[in-house]
Design a protein around this motif. Structure first.
Motif, PDB file in Angstrom:
ATOM      1  N   SER A  32      28.019  75.321  12.781  1.00 50.36           N
ATOM      2  CA  SER A  32      26.621  74.866  12.794  1.00 50.36           C
ATOM      3  C   SER A  32      26.424  73.406  13.183  1.00 50.36           C
ATOM      4  O   SER A  32      25.384  73.059  13.712  1.00 50.36           O
ATOM      5  N   GLY A  33      27.385  72.563  12.873  1.00 51.77           N
ATOM      6  CA  GLY A  33      27.167  71.131  13.061  1.00 51.77           C
ATOM      7  C   GLY A  33      26.103  70.591  12.111  1.00 51.77           C
ATOM      8  O   GLY A  33      25.513  69.540  12.353  1.00 51.77           O
ATOM      9  N   ALA A  34      25.865  71.307  11.025  1.00 53.91           N
ATOM     10  CA  ALA A  34      24.796  70.951  10.081  1.00 53.91           C
ATOM     11  C   ALA A  34      25.228  69.827   9.138  1.00 53.91           C
ATOM     12  O   ALA A  34      26.414  69.625   8.871  1.00 53.91           O
ATOM     13  N   SER A  35      24.227  69.119   8.625  1.00 54.45           N
ATOM     14  CA  SER A  35      24.482  68.136   7.577  1.00 54.45           C
ATOM     15  C   SER A  35      24.077  68.674   6.210  1.00 54.45           C
ATOM     16  O   SER A  35      24.487  68.123   5.189  1.00 54.45           O
ATOM     17  N   ASN A  36      23.286  69.734   6.177  1.00 56.33           N
ATOM     18  CA  ASN A  36      22.881  70.388   4.926  1.00 56.33           C
ATOM     19  C   ASN A  36      22.666  71.866   5.170  1.00 56.33           C
ATOM     20  O   ASN A  36      22.327  72.283   6.279  1.00 56.33           O
ATOM     21  N   SER A  37      22.834  72.636   4.104  1.00 57.71           N
ATOM     22  CA  SER A  37      22.522  74.053   4.164  1.00 57.71           C
ATOM     23  C   SER A  37      21.940  74.483   2.821  1.00 57.71           C
ATOM     24  O   SER A  37      22.074  73.775   1.818  1.00 57.71           O
ATOM     25  N   TRP A  38      21.289  75.646   2.844  1.00 56.26           N
ATOM     26  CA  TRP A  38      20.591  76.136   1.657  1.00 56.26           C
ATOM     27  C   TRP A  38      20.860  77.620   1.490  1.00 56.26           C
ATOM     28  O   TRP A  38      20.885  78.369   2.476  1.00 56.26           O
TER      29      TRP A  38
END
Length: 137
Positions: A68-74
């Motif tokens: 994802s290259g995400a900095s946060n997830s939920w």
């Protein structure tokens, strides 16, 4: 070891002992991307529903970590006597192409086995949201 057990479908003790909330919290704590978990269920799912939900959510979080290259997830879980809804989302790059098959086919199959569904929304540059819906009976 935990990833190998997950791949083999071994039911984790925390899921049996403490339920989906605790088990997802455990998975979230090991994710390379920070995961904010919110679980609200009026009743505990049956073991086979709980297991399918756990393994599908775990795989989605593994995908968040890997792609994802995400900095946060939920992870947001809502459950009542009729259905279990789980939204796994991130603020990453998006662009998931469900037509490529990859690991998503296994998720669709696992959820289909319990009459569940998986829908993915992933606009390029807009993060990804995967919604799991499973009937409770």
């Amino acid at each position: 070891v935990e990833l190998r057990d997950l791949a083999r479908g071994i039911h984790p003790a925390v899921l049996s002992d403490r339920g989906l909330d605790a088990a997802l919290g455990d998975v979230a704590a090991r994710c390379s991307v920070p995961v904010h978990v919110d679980v609200q269920m009026s009743t505990r799912p049956s073991p086979h529903i709980e297991s399918a939900a756990y393994f599908a959510t775990s795989e989605l979080l593994a995908n968040v970590s890997r792609h994802s290259g995400a900095s946060n997830s939920w992870v947001t879980v809502r459950g009542d006597a009729d259905r279990l809804l789980i939204d796994v989302s991130d603020d990453g790059v998006g662009g998931v192409d469900t037509s490529l098959g990859t690991g998503l086919i296994g998720l669709y199959d696992r959820l289909h086995a319990v009459d569940g569904t998986l829908s993915i929304t992933s606009p390029l540059g807009g993060g990804t949201s995967a919604l799991i819906e499973i009937p409770m009976s």
